[in-house]
Design an enzyme around this catalytic site. Structure first.
Site, mmCIF file in Angstrom:
data_model
loop_
_atom_site.group_PDB
_atom_site.id
_atom_site.type_symbol
_atom_site.label_atom_id
_atom_site.label_comp_id
_atom_site.label_asym_id
_atom_site.label_seq_id
_atom_site.Cartn_x
_atom_site.Cartn_y
_atom_site.Cartn_z
ATOM 1 N N ASN A 111 0.799 -1.215 0.000
ATOM 2 C CA ASN A 111 0.000 0.000 0.000
ATOM 3 C C ASN A 111 0.835 1.271 0.000
ATOM 4 O O ASN A 111 0.423 2.287 -0.550
ATOM 5 C CB ASN A 111 -0.924 0.022 1.214
ATOM 6 C CG ASN A 111 -1.741 1.292 1.295
ATOM 7 O OD1 ASN A 111 -2.663 1.494 0.509
ATOM 8 N ND2 ASN A 111 -1.392 2.170 2.227
ATOM 9 N N ASP A 139 -8.253 5.513 0.091
ATOM 10 C CA ASP A 139 -7.032 5.210 -0.656
ATOM 11 C C ASP A 139 -5.814 5.496 0.221
ATOM 12 O O ASP A 139 -4.908 4.682 0.345
ATOM 13 C CB ASP A 139 -7.000 6.063 -1.931
ATOM 14 C CG ASP A 139 -5.810 5.744 -2.840
ATOM 15 O OD1 ASP A 139 -4.996 4.870 -2.485
ATOM 16 O OD2 ASP A 139 -5.693 6.375 -3.898
ATOM 17 N N ASP A 177 1.846 7.034 -0.327
ATOM 18 C CA ASP A 177 0.815 6.105 -0.785
ATOM 19 C C ASP A 177 0.996 5.767 -2.260
ATOM 20 O O ASP A 177 0.998 6.650 -3.123
ATOM 21 C CB ASP A 177 -0.570 6.723 -0.561
ATOM 22 C CG ASP A 177 -1.678 5.754 -0.884
ATOM 23 O OD1 ASP A 177 -1.947 4.884 -0.048
ATOM 24 O OD2 ASP A 177 -2.262 5.862 -1.983
ATOM 25 N N ASP A 206 0.456 4.702 -6.044
ATOM 26 C CA ASP A 206 -0.592 5.005 -7.021
ATOM 27 C C ASP A 206 -0.745 3.839 -7.995
ATOM 28 O O ASP A 206 0.059 3.669 -8.912
ATOM 29 C CB ASP A 206 -0.231 6.284 -7.781
ATOM 30 C CG ASP A 206 -1.301 6.685 -8.794
ATOM 31 O OD1 ASP A 206 -2.343 6.010 -8.862
ATOM 32 O OD2 ASP A 206 -1.081 7.676 -9.512
ATOM 33 N N ASP A 234 -1.521 -7.290 2.802
ATOM 34 C CA ASP A 234 -1.764 -6.329 3.877
ATOM 35 C C ASP A 234 -2.609 -5.154 3.397
ATOM 36 O O ASP A 234 -2.402 -4.625 2.297
ATOM 37 C CB ASP A 234 -0.409 -5.812 4.390
ATOM 38 C CG ASP A 234 -0.541 -4.807 5.519
ATOM 39 O OD1 ASP A 234 -1.013 -5.202 6.593
ATOM 40 O OD2 ASP A 234 -0.185 -3.630 5.304
ATOM 41 N N HIS A 265 -7.337 -0.417 1.113
ATOM 42 C CA HIS A 265 -6.781 0.871 0.700
ATOM 43 C C HIS A 265 -6.168 0.821 -0.702
ATOM 44 O O HIS A 265 -5.664 1.835 -1.186
ATOM 45 C CB HIS A 265 -5.700 1.315 1.683
ATOM 46 C CG HIS A 265 -6.141 1.293 3.104
ATOM 47 N ND1 HIS A 265 -6.896 2.299 3.664
ATOM 48 C CD2 HIS A 265 -5.943 0.381 4.088
ATOM 49 C CE1 HIS A 265 -7.143 2.010 4.941
ATOM 50 N NE2 HIS A 265 -6.577 0.847 5.217
ATOM 51 N N GLU A 319 -6.182 -8.997 3.992
ATOM 52 C CA GLU A 319 -6.669 -8.278 5.161
ATOM 53 C C GLU A 319 -7.575 -7.136 4.701
ATOM 54 O O GLU A 319 -7.102 -6.138 4.162
ATOM 55 C CB GLU A 319 -5.501 -7.703 5.973
ATOM 56 C CG GLU A 319 -5.976 -6.953 7.201
ATOM 57 C CD GLU A 319 -5.001 -5.895 7.683
ATOM 58 O OE1 GLU A 319 -5.059 -5.542 8.879
ATOM 59 O OE2 GLU A 319 -4.196 -5.389 6.868
#
Length: 490
Positions: free
Chosen positions: A104, A196, A202, A204, A233, A237, A263
């Site tokens: 993520n 997100d 984070d 993309d 994991d 998101h 998850e």
């Protein structure tokens, strides 16, 4: 018919950062197999921001404890060679290995970049609370210690959707990156307006270069370690279309038996079901709704109606896609999703996931060996060994439920001809002592059954019609079965 499978989550949050965990796994593999463990979920194997980090702040996904980066060659758990040796030892013992992959976000960039962002509301990421402005962001990953080995890919700001820190001013927040019509992914959970963004830089997954690189990395990791599957994991998101593509590409590359469990931390069953729809049921999910039912039961005691324990759970609605668990590293005391079950109910909770027909149960290292940290707790090895024995030797065949009293429930497994002396009767109380008259099969008539948990010393003789009355102590679980001398390991 195969023996029952049991996963062990082979770590807890507060393991000592001594670099010895892969060696521990290697040494303990034969013992784990003897206990009935058939697969292990191991923590993130990639280089994180420091040798003390648990691996959920990933820096270099191609560094498995091989390069001198972030003040260490090894990760918290050991070196690449020690990891490979541990996996080989597990597989030689008949244990599959599932690697925790964190896709993520990234952390610990090598250089900053001046980028345009807009700040968003932390409670609703669709609400912008500033005009566009410039920050100095940690978004440039060049991995100088690895020097391009395995992959030349370097990460820049355009490969991320957001970040959380401005080096220039020291300001923290959630900053959406402005570049080429970039926006949060629309194919993620709608919590906080749009979920997100979770933390750090984070990734993309709308960016074609990112998608290509991450799929290639996934293949490289599986080939390098020869592992048997991945634990994914924080996937609520991540663009669920990417997760679906990632799984498809990995299975094309590694085969249909390559395993995935994801998850999706949602308490509502419908959210879990919706996610399975998104990914065409290609992965299993942790049964988070069941965890919270077990947690509620442990807190409420006799006020909780045990007959409702499986209502609204994934194992009830989608048993083939449910990985059941009692606690994990995130639910430990003081951790981000703290919802730690009380000790009195843990044996009953494990009986509910280990001794029933449905679901793929996962045993937590911390429940077995104990946890450290600010609120340390001893493990439950003795009782869990007894329940693992019951799962491996006894919990087979048809299942009949006796969920007819709010404080005392039971079920039986009638056994299978493939496994000699299999079959068991389970009784759970969250109130006063009780009993259940249950049918275990006429072919069991005349057998003398004992409580494998050792909480009662009664000897129960199965009657001619296959019935018997099985007692249980208050606030306790009893597992009744026939125990011939050759199986008497206690």
């Amino acid at each position: 018919m195969k023996r029952n499978n049991t996963i062990m989550q082979f770590f807890e949050w507060h393991l000592e950062p001594d670099g010895k965990h892969w060696r521990r796994l290697k040494e303990m593999a034969p013992e784990l197999k003897e206990k009935g463990i058939t697969s292990v979920w191991i923590p993130p194997v990639t280089k994180a921001t420091s040798p003390d980090d648990n691996g959920y702040a990933p820096y270099d996904l191609y560094d498995l404890g091989q390069f001198s980066q972030k003040d260490s060659i090894r990760t918290k758990y050991g070196t690449k060679q020690e990891l490979i040796e541990a996996i080989i030892e597990c597989q030689n013992a008949g244990i599959k290995v599932y690697v925790d992959v964190v896709m993520n976000h990234k952390a610990g960039a090598d250089e900053t970049e001046l980028i345009k962002v807009i700040e968003v509301d932390q409670e609703d990421r669709t609400v912008e609370i500033s005009e566009p402005f410039e920050i100095e962001a940690w978004t440039n990953f060049t991995f100088p210690g690895r020097e391009g080995k395995y992959s030349p890919f370097e990460w820049r700001y355009e490969h991320f959707t957001g970040t959380d820190y401005d080096e220039k001013t020291g300001k923290s927040g959630i900053f959406k990156i402005l570049a080429d019509d970039k926006d949060w992914s629309k194919h993620v959970d709608n919590e906080c307006g749009n979920y997100d963004y979770l933390m750090l830089a984070d990734i993309d997954y709308e960016h074609p270069e990112v998608k290509k690189e991450m799929i290639e990395w996934g293949k490289w990791l599986a080939d390098t370690l020869n592992c048997d599957g991945y634990r994914l994991d924080a996937i609520k998101h991540i663009n669920h279309y990417f997760i679906r593509e990632f799984v498809e590409e990995m299975r094309k590359h590694r085969g249909d038996d390559f395993y995935f469990v994801g998850e999706v931390w949602k308490t509502q069953l419908h959210a879990c079901q919706k996610y399975l729809d998104h990914v065409n049921y290609q992965i299993d999910l942790f049964d988070v709704p069941l965890h919270y039912k077990l947690h509620k039961a442990s807190n409420e005691g006799s006020d909780f109606d045990l007959t409702s324990i499986f209502e609204g759970t994934l194992v009830n609605s989608h048993p083939k896609n449910a990985v059941t668990f009692v606690d994990n590293h995130d639910t430990q005391p003081q951790e981000s999703l703290e919802s730690w079950l009380q000790d009195w109910f843990k044996p009953s909770a494990y009986a509910l996931i280990l001794l029933r027909r449905d679901g793929n149960p996962c045993l937590f290292y911390g429940d077995y060996y104990g946890i450290g940290g600010p609120e340390p707790a001893e493990g439950h090895k003795e009782i869990l060994d007894r329940l693992l024995f019951a799962r491996y030797e006894k919990a087979y065949g048809e299942q009949h439920d006796y969920f007819d009293h709010p404080n005392t429930i039971g079920w039986v497994r009638l056994g299978s001809k493939e496994f000699k002396h299999s079959g068991c009767a389970v009784v759970i109380s969250n109130g006063e002592a009780g009993e259940k008259r249950m049918y275990v099969g006429e072919r069991k008539a005349g057998e003398t059954w004992v409580d494998l948990t050792n909480s009662r010393d009664d000897l129960i003789t199965i009657e001619e019609d296959g019935y018997a009355t099985f007692p249980v102590n208050g606030g306790c679980v009893s597992v009744w079965a026939y125990l011939p001398k050759e199986q008497d390991t206690f």
